[in-house]
Write an enzyme that holds these catalytic residues in place. Structure first.
Site, PDB file in Angstrom:
ATOM      1  N   ARG A  35       0.826  -1.216   0.000  1.00  0.00           N
ATOM      2  CA  ARG A  35       0.000   0.000   0.000  1.00  0.00           C
ATOM      3  C   ARG A  35       0.861   1.268   0.000  1.00  0.00           C
ATOM      4  O   ARG A  35       0.487   2.275  -0.580  1.00  0.00           O
ATOM      5  CB  ARG A  35      -0.915   0.010   1.230  1.00  0.00           C
ATOM      6  CG  ARG A  35      -2.121  -0.870   1.041  1.00  0.00           C
ATOM      7  CD  ARG A  35      -2.972  -0.882   2.284  1.00  0.00           C
ATOM      8  NE  ARG A  35      -4.291  -1.425   1.982  1.00  0.00           N
ATOM      9  CZ  ARG A  35      -5.188  -1.736   2.901  1.00  0.00           C
ATOM     10  NH1 ARG A  35      -4.918  -1.543   4.169  1.00  0.00           N
ATOM     11  NH2 ARG A  35      -6.363  -2.213   2.555  1.00  0.00           N
ATOM     12  N   LYS A 196     -13.354  -9.041   9.316  1.00  0.00           N
ATOM     13  CA  LYS A 196     -14.236  -7.877   9.453  1.00  0.00           C
ATOM     14  C   LYS A 196     -15.669  -8.173   9.002  1.00  0.00           C
ATOM     15  O   LYS A 196     -16.122  -7.691   7.969  1.00  0.00           O
ATOM     16  CB  LYS A 196     -13.684  -6.698   8.666  1.00  0.00           C
ATOM     17  CG  LYS A 196     -12.400  -6.129   9.237  1.00  0.00           C
ATOM     18  CD  LYS A 196     -11.886  -4.969   8.395  1.00  0.00           C
ATOM     19  CE  LYS A 196     -10.458  -4.619   8.758  1.00  0.00           C
ATOM     20  NZ  LYS A 196      -9.792  -3.835   7.718  1.00  0.00           N
ATOM     21  N   GLY A 346      -5.227  -5.585   2.819  1.00  0.00           N
ATOM     22  CA  GLY A 346      -3.923  -5.587   3.486  1.00  0.00           C
ATOM     23  C   GLY A 346      -3.385  -6.975   3.797  1.00  0.00           C
ATOM     24  O   GLY A 346      -2.295  -7.344   3.376  1.00  0.00           O
ATOM     25  N   GLY A 369     -12.110  -4.321   1.947  1.00  0.00           N
ATOM     26  CA  GLY A 369     -13.544  -4.037   2.017  1.00  0.00           C
ATOM     27  C   GLY A 369     -13.978  -3.092   0.903  1.00  0.00           C
ATOM     28  O   GLY A 369     -15.038  -3.254   0.301  1.00  0.00           O
TER      29      GLY A 369
END
Ligand code: 3PG
Ligand code: MG
Length: 398
Positions: A35, A196, A346, A369
């Protein structure tokens, strides 16, 4: 939507929202820097154009408090290494010191603000917080695709007060993923794992509409199976999630949940580890990976896919004892040469890098997400606000 070429950055203070939310080891080492690397072109572009670059990001979930281990110091070091420039890091993301600093900056200089989520106002999308941040700069650029599904102050608040546009990474992500969204190749197989659940439960429903097969693993699968009364001996998910789980029809032939798992004591204590059907996990046990039967079923489906979208590890791959599911699924995806393969998020990227399969994928997205929601056809608040360019006046005065 404005992009970099629409601005004159010369001598301007630019607030650049990045997604530097990288996985960290217990000792605070960066486990995967994809990232960070992906944001370098935008930073370099701005420097070349004579901007004063103010970088901001969140890291982890400090929940509005200062958490020493979540300071952006390792990010600062990595950026200096890649850019070969010196970068100053502030101890906060706003306040007197930060203001003074930004006022003294010269063309081509870079200031990194401290973790935005040390202030609860970031996630609450507090208007004053957004205004305070906007005051630091003349232009706002969003290059944080991975956070565009969050209606947070640094994503949707600031562009109300400053001329705003997308950075090179955000532009690239939108272009590539729009192509995928508009022309999916079939069978389209989506693989969703990770932890998540609150973010991803909505996308699970949506992918059941658009995908031909949906493979679910990781902690998300455990939560669903728990909600369905199959995996017991743990507290039920919160009401809101339970209601959504209730609505998932397990007889839908598109949905594939683990039938077996690698089961160990919850504290992952000592040598106790076994394979077993999900329903056999006892109170003191947890399911930490998908089991061999599940791997077999998932592989068969992946083998026949023409398009594969993957986000979220299928087990606790950080520990060698529980990495097999994620590794075998990654290998199988890599082996399917007919399919267009997209991976994002990630930890998923960390896993793919760890297994040395990075270049087997057609697109590696910085979003987890965010990528799932985008591909499910959702409008992401961070992108919408740039499209409608909320700004219509002068920046808030000091
Ligand atoms: C991500 O890791 O998906 C983004 O950085 C967003 O982080 P969050 O899920 O903690 O909001
Ligand atoms: Mg998080």
């Amino acid at each position: 939507m404005k992009t970099l070429k629409d601005f004159n950055f010369k001598n301007k203070k630019v607030l650049l929202r990045c997604d530097f939310n990288v996985p960290l080891s217990k000792d605070g080492l960066i486990l995967d820097d994809f990232r960070i690397k992906q944001t370098i072109p935008t930073i370099e572009y701005l420097i070349k154009q004579g901007a004063k670059v103010i970088l901001m990001s969140h890291l982890g979930d400090p929940n509005g408090k200062i958490v020493e281990g979540l300071r952006l110091t390792p990010i600062q070091e990595k950026l200096m290494e890649y850019l070969d420039l010196s970068i100053v890091k502030a101890n906060d993301c706003l306040g007197k010191d930060v203001e003074e600093w930004t006022n003294q900056m010269k063309e081509g200089e870079i200031l990194l603000l401290e973790n935005l989520r040390f202030h609860k106002e970031e996630e609450e999308n507090d208007e004053n917080f957004a205004k305070e941040l906007a005051k630091l700069a003349d232009i706002y650029i969003n290059d944080a695709f991975g956070v565009c599904h969050r209606a947070h102050a640094s994503i949707v608040g600031i562009p109300k007060y400053l001329p705003a546009g997308a950075g090179l990474l955000l532009e690239k992500e939108i272009k590539t993923l729009t192509n995928v969204l508009e022309k999916p190749w079939r069978p389209l197989v989506a693989i969703i794992g990770g932890v998540k659940i609150s973010t991803k439960i909505k996308t699970i429903e949506q992918f059941l509409e658009i995908a031909d097969h949906l493979l679910i693993g990781g902690e998300i699968a455990n939560t669903i199976l728990n909600g369905k009364g199959i995996l017991i001996g743990r507290p039920l998910p919160e009401k809101e999630i339970l209601e959504k789980i209730d609505k998932i029809d397990l007889t839908n032939s598109k949905i594939h949940l683990p039938v077996d798992g690698i089961i160990a004591l919850k504290d992952k204590g000592e040598d106790f580890i076994r394979e077993g059907a999900i329903g056999t996990a006892k109170k003191e046990e947890g399911v930490f990976d998908i089991g061999p039967e599940t791997i077999k079923i998932f592989k068969k489906i992946i083998e026949e896919a023409k398009m594969i979208v993957w986000n979220g590890p299928l087990g606790f791959f950080e520990d060698k004892k529980f990495e097999k599911g994620t590794r075998e699924i990654a290998d199988e995806i890599a082996r399917n040469h007919n399919a267009f393969k997209i991976v994002g998020g990630g930890e998923t990227i960390e896993a793919v890098a760890k297994f040395g399969l990075f270049d087997k994928f057609d697109h590696v997205s910085t979003g987890g997400g965010a990528m799932l929601e985008f591909l499910a056809g959702e409008k992401l608040p961070g992108i919408e606000v740039l499209r409608s360019a909320g700004y219509s006046g002068s920046p808030p005065s000091a």
